[in-house]
Design a protein around this motif. Structure first.
Motif, PDB file in Angstrom:
ATOM      1  N   HIS A  64      -0.253   4.342   7.525  1.00 35.55           N
ATOM      2  CA  HIS A  64      -0.760   2.967   7.606  1.00 35.55           C
ATOM      3  C   HIS A  64       0.403   1.989   7.673  1.00 35.55           C
ATOM      4  N   LEU A  65       0.102   0.771   8.075  1.00 37.02           N
ATOM      5  CA  LEU A  65       1.105  -0.280   8.169  1.00 37.02           C
ATOM      6  C   LEU A  65       1.118  -1.105   6.893  1.00 37.02           C
ATOM      7  N   ASP A  66       2.308  -1.419   6.400  1.00 32.07           N
ATOM      8  CA  ASP A  66       2.514  -2.395   5.326  1.00 32.07           C
ATOM      9  C   ASP A  66       3.089  -3.640   5.974  1.00 32.07           C
ATOM     10  N   VAL A  67       2.449  -4.773   5.779  1.00 31.07           N
ATOM     11  CA  VAL A  67       2.878  -6.039   6.367  1.00 31.07           C
ATOM     12  C   VAL A  67       3.376  -6.926   5.236  1.00 31.07           C
ATOM     13  N   GLU A  68       4.672  -7.234   5.242  1.00 34.18           N
ATOM     14  CA  GLU A  68       5.254  -8.052   4.185  1.00 34.18           C
ATOM     15  C   GLU A  68       4.913  -9.525   4.403  1.00 34.18           C
ATOM     16  N   HIS A  92      -0.705  -4.588  -8.676  1.00 32.83           N
ATOM     17  CA  HIS A  92       0.651  -4.940  -9.092  1.00 32.83           C
ATOM     18  C   HIS A  92       1.273  -3.723  -9.763  1.00 32.83           C
ATOM     19  N   ASP A  93       2.524  -3.402  -9.393  1.00 37.14           N
ATOM     20  CA  ASP A  93       3.259  -2.336 -10.071  1.00 37.14           C
ATOM     21  C   ASP A  93       4.742  -2.692 -10.066  1.00 37.14           C
ATOM     22  N   ASP A  94       5.583  -1.782 -10.513  1.00 38.86           N
ATOM     23  CA  ASP A  94       7.019  -2.061 -10.614  1.00 38.86           C
ATOM     24  C   ASP A  94       7.671  -2.352  -9.269  1.00 38.86           C
ATOM     25  N   ALA A  95       7.103  -1.845  -8.186  1.00 35.79           N
ATOM     26  CA  ALA A  95       7.671  -2.056  -6.850  1.00 35.79           C
ATOM     27  C   ALA A  95       7.247  -3.383  -6.227  1.00 35.79           C
ATOM     28  N   GLY A  96       6.220  -4.026  -6.777  1.00 34.28           N
ATOM     29  CA  GLY A  96       5.735  -5.276  -6.216  1.00 34.28           C
ATOM     30  C   GLY A  96       4.223  -5.338  -6.259  1.00 34.28           C
ATOM     31  N   SER A  97       3.666  -6.027  -5.271  1.00 35.27           N
ATOM     32  CA  SER A  97       2.217  -6.210  -5.210  1.00 35.27           C
ATOM     33  C   SER A  97       1.725  -5.860  -3.817  1.00 35.27           C
ATOM     34  N   TYR A  98       0.454  -5.435  -3.747  1.00 38.03           N
ATOM     35  CA  TYR A  98      -0.122  -5.145  -2.443  1.00 38.03           C
ATOM     36  C   TYR A  98      -1.637  -5.300  -2.475  1.00 38.03           C
ATOM     37  N   GLN A  99      -2.184  -5.608  -1.308  1.00 39.25           N
ATOM     38  CA  GLN A  99      -3.625  -5.734  -1.096  1.00 39.25           C
ATOM     39  C   GLN A  99      -4.004  -4.789   0.028  1.00 39.25           C
ATOM     40  N   VAL A 100      -4.920  -3.863  -0.229  1.00 39.12           N
ATOM     41  CA  VAL A 100      -5.407  -2.956   0.804  1.00 39.12           C
ATOM     42  C   VAL A 100      -6.480  -3.692   1.614  1.00 39.12           C
ATOM     43  N   LEU A 101      -6.407  -3.561   2.936  1.00 37.41           N
ATOM     44  CA  LEU A 101      -7.370  -4.166   3.857  1.00 37.41           C
ATOM     45  C   LEU A 101      -7.791  -3.126   4.888  1.00 37.41           C
ATOM     46  N   LEU A 102      -8.881  -3.406   5.571  1.00 39.17           N
ATOM     47  CA  LEU A 102      -9.332  -2.611   6.711  1.00 39.17           C
ATOM     48  C   LEU A 102      -9.307  -3.490   7.948  1.00 39.17           C
ATOM     49  N   ASP A 103      -8.838  -2.961   9.077  1.00 39.50           N
ATOM     50  CA  ASP A 103      -8.910  -3.718  10.329  1.00 39.50           C
ATOM     51  C   ASP A 103     -10.350  -3.637  10.851  1.00 39.50           C
ATOM     52  N   PRO A 104     -10.672  -4.264  11.973  1.00 34.16           N
ATOM     53  CA  PRO A 104     -12.064  -4.273  12.441  1.00 34.16           C
ATOM     54  C   PRO A 104     -12.691  -2.893  12.693  1.00 34.16           C
ATOM     55  N   GLU A 105     -11.876  -1.841  12.843  1.00 32.30           N
ATOM     56  CA  GLU A 105     -12.428  -0.498  13.035  1.00 32.30           C
ATOM     57  C   GLU A 105     -12.295   0.369  11.783  1.00 32.30           C
ATOM     58  N   GLY A 106     -11.906  -0.243  10.662  1.00 28.84           N
ATOM     59  CA  GLY A 106     -11.857   0.494   9.408  1.00 28.84           C
ATOM     60  C   GLY A 106     -10.545   1.192   9.112  1.00 28.84           C
ATOM     61  N   ASN A 107      -9.492   0.910   9.869  1.00 26.21           N
ATOM     62  CA  ASN A 107      -8.179   1.487   9.602  1.00 26.21           C
ATOM     63  C   ASN A 107      -7.522   0.771   8.421  1.00 26.21           C
ATOM     64  N   GLU A 108      -7.059   1.529   7.438  1.00 22.62           N
ATOM     65  CA  GLU A 108      -6.436   0.943   6.259  1.00 22.62           C
ATOM     66  C   GLU A 108      -5.045   0.403   6.596  1.00 22.62           C
ATOM     67  N   TRP A 109      -4.703  -0.713   5.962  1.00 24.65           N
ATOM     68  CA  TRP A 109      -3.368  -1.291   6.044  1.00 24.65           C
ATOM     69  C   TRP A 109      -3.179  -2.157   4.813  1.00 24.65           C
ATOM     70  N   CYS A 110      -1.954  -2.576   4.533  1.00 19.92           N
ATOM     71  CA  CYS A 110      -1.685  -3.344   3.317  1.00 19.92           C
ATOM     72  C   CYS A 110      -0.864  -4.575   3.596  1.00 19.92           C
ATOM     73  N   LEU A 111      -1.174  -5.623   2.856  1.00 15.01           N
ATOM     74  CA  LEU A 111      -0.286  -6.786   2.756  1.00 15.01           C
ATOM     75  C   LEU A 111       0.548  -6.539   1.509  1.00 15.01           C
ATOM     76  N   VAL A 112       1.868  -6.688   1.630  1.00 16.69           N
ATOM     77  CA  VAL A 112       2.761  -6.370   0.522  1.00 16.69           C
ATOM     78  C   VAL A 112       3.702  -7.514   0.226  1.00 16.69           C
ATOM     79  N   ASN A 113       4.126  -7.570  -1.026  1.00 16.72           N
ATOM     80  CA  ASN A 113       5.147  -8.518  -1.455  1.00 16.72           C
ATOM     81  C   ASN A 113       5.944  -7.821  -2.538  1.00 16.72           C
ATOM     82  N   SER A 114       7.224  -7.590  -2.259  1.00 22.10           N
ATOM     83  CA  SER A 114       8.053  -6.900  -3.250  1.00 22.10           C
ATOM     84  C   SER A 114       8.897  -7.891  -4.004  1.00 22.10           C
TER      85      SER A 114
END
Length: 114
Positions: A64-68, A92-114
């Motif tokens: 999956h893609l992580d988008v900072e 939230h964890d020691d590496a930062g924060s992330y939000q899991v999302l699905l694109d319009p066809e249900g593919n998982e990806w994350c928004l991240v902030n370290s």
């Protein structure tokens, strides 16, 4: 070394729909090369292509893609306006924060902030 990454290809049902969605997330323009193949060239990254396949997605992605982003909550709202769906809350964890999302066809990806 054998070679270099030419593009990352996502199997899907509607290539142009996903190309337009990901262009809204990452930048670039959606290009329909053929009804079964569309792509974007996001600034600063390799080509992201979308290939029509007959079968539907049936399981969790193995890749999956992580988008900072600077602000996960604001970026989540923007992504949802483009057609993404939120999965759970911001983690939230020691590496930062992330939000899991699905694109319009249900593919998982994350928004991240370290």
């Amino acid at each position: 070394m054998i070679g270099r990454i030419d593009e990352v290809v996502v199997d899907c049902a509607e290539p142009l729909v996903l190309a337009r969605f990901w262009a809204g997330v990452l930048g670039g323009e959606a290009v329909e090369r053929h009804p079964s193949w569309s792509f974007i060239d996001p600034p600063g990254w390799t080509r992201l292509a979308f290939q029509k396949v007959p079968e539907a997605k049936t399981a969790k992605n193995r890749l999956h893609l992580d988008v900072e982003v600077p602000d996960i909550a604001a970026a989540t709202s923007q992504a949802e306006a483009l057609g993404a769906r939120r999965v759970g809350e911001i983690h939230h964890d020691d590496a930062g924060s992330y939000q899991v999302l699905l694109d319009p066809e249900g593919n998982e990806w994350c928004l991240v902030n370290s």
